[in-house]
Design a protein around this motif. Sequence first.
Motif, mmCIF file in Angstrom:
data_model
loop_
_atom_site.group_PDB
_atom_site.id
_atom_site.type_symbol
_atom_site.label_atom_id
_atom_site.label_comp_id
_atom_site.label_asym_id
_atom_site.label_seq_id
_atom_site.Cartn_x
_atom_site.Cartn_y
_atom_site.Cartn_z
ATOM 1 N N ARG A 171 0.831 -1.205 0.000
ATOM 2 C CA ARG A 171 0.000 0.000 0.000
ATOM 3 C C ARG A 171 0.866 1.256 0.000
ATOM 4 O O ARG A 171 0.569 2.229 -0.703
ATOM 5 N N ASP A 172 1.944 1.243 0.785
ATOM 6 C CA ASP A 172 2.838 2.407 0.846
ATOM 7 C C ASP A 172 3.481 2.692 -0.507
ATOM 8 O O ASP A 172 3.926 3.813 -0.767
ATOM 9 N N LYS A 173 3.532 1.662 -1.371
ATOM 10 C CA LYS A 173 4.072 1.833 -2.715
ATOM 11 C C LYS A 173 2.971 2.106 -3.742
ATOM 12 O O LYS A 173 3.234 2.087 -4.943
ATOM 13 N N ASP A 174 1.761 2.335 -3.242
ATOM 14 C CA ASP A 174 0.606 2.633 -4.106
ATOM 15 C C ASP A 174 0.272 1.499 -5.072
ATOM 16 O O ASP A 174 -0.192 1.740 -6.194
ATOM 17 N N ILE A 175 0.525 0.272 -4.637
ATOM 18 C CA ILE A 175 0.157 -0.887 -5.451
ATOM 19 C C ILE A 175 -1.299 -1.242 -5.159
ATOM 20 O O ILE A 175 -1.708 -1.356 -4.004
ATOM 21 N N ASP A 176 -2.074 -1.392 -6.209
ATOM 22 C CA ASP A 176 -3.501 -1.658 -6.083
ATOM 23 C C ASP A 176 -3.712 -3.161 -5.869
ATOM 24 O O ASP A 176 -3.414 -3.970 -6.750
ATOM 25 N N PHE A 177 -4.230 -3.524 -4.707
ATOM 26 C CA PHE A 177 -4.425 -4.939 -4.408
ATOM 27 C C PHE A 177 -5.687 -5.145 -3.581
ATOM 28 O O PHE A 177 -6.220 -4.220 -2.962
ATOM 29 N N GLU A 178 -6.133 -6.396 -3.579
ATOM 30 C CA GLU A 178 -7.205 -6.848 -2.697
ATOM 31 C C GLU A 178 -6.715 -8.138 -2.053
ATOM 32 O O GLU A 178 -6.385 -9.100 -2.747
ATOM 33 N N TYR A 179 -6.653 -8.130 -0.737
ATOM 34 C CA TYR A 179 -6.164 -9.303 -0.006
ATOM 35 C C TYR A 179 -7.311 -9.871 0.811
ATOM 36 O O TYR A 179 -7.897 -9.183 1.652
ATOM 37 N N THR A 180 -7.638 -11.128 0.566
ATOM 38 C CA THR A 180 -8.708 -11.806 1.290
ATOM 39 C C THR A 180 -8.108 -12.807 2.266
ATOM 40 O O THR A 180 -7.316 -13.664 1.875
#
Length: 207
Positions: free
Chosen positions: A64-73
């Motif tokens: 997130r700090d690197k502005d990577i778009d992810f969804e973690y379940t």
Amino acid sequence: ISTNFISGDKIVKVIRPAINLNIIDNSNTVWGYEKNKKIKIITVARNTWTKGYKYAIDAMKILRDKDIDFEYTIIAPGPDKEYIKYQILDYGLDDCIKYIPGIPNHLSILEKIKSSHIYLLSSLSEGIANVVIESMALGVPVVSTNCSGMPEVLNDGINGFLVPTRSPEMISKKIEYLMRLDKDNVNEIIVNAKKTIKCFHDASIQI
């Protein structure tokens, strides 16, 4: 039991964890991730400290700090004694981490894994995780810690990916590396993973 500590001439037969290979029939044949889009990561395991959720969530904060778009379940049955929900909220990650305290239907879990781009195993200790075998059979690339028996299933960069335990930095780096890989390379890893499961983890040859 890991065979690494047993003399080869004393082994009569190695009985490995195995699954019903029917799930391969309806598995992913190519990697569904598109570059510069949201990457979907999933973990399914008991809610206990040995599963390393703290380090997985730390890794997500790095992404997130690197502005990577992810969804973690996270699908974690049992009482939240590890304060997973607190750590997610404390880091302000509640918009990109879904914490589900268990799903009773195994087929529903397999569908959630299949619809993800990466299966993450962040465990500190593990035999050989059945969910990793299932993920490989489903055509979902696996990023796993190199704890206990996992290197007996995963060959780093060949049929999956291994990282050190207790290392959110390496987890995040490996996920980034996988996101940058050419899709053909990832598809080859998926094929190799399925071959591994067919050769060594077929339940039908153990019955």
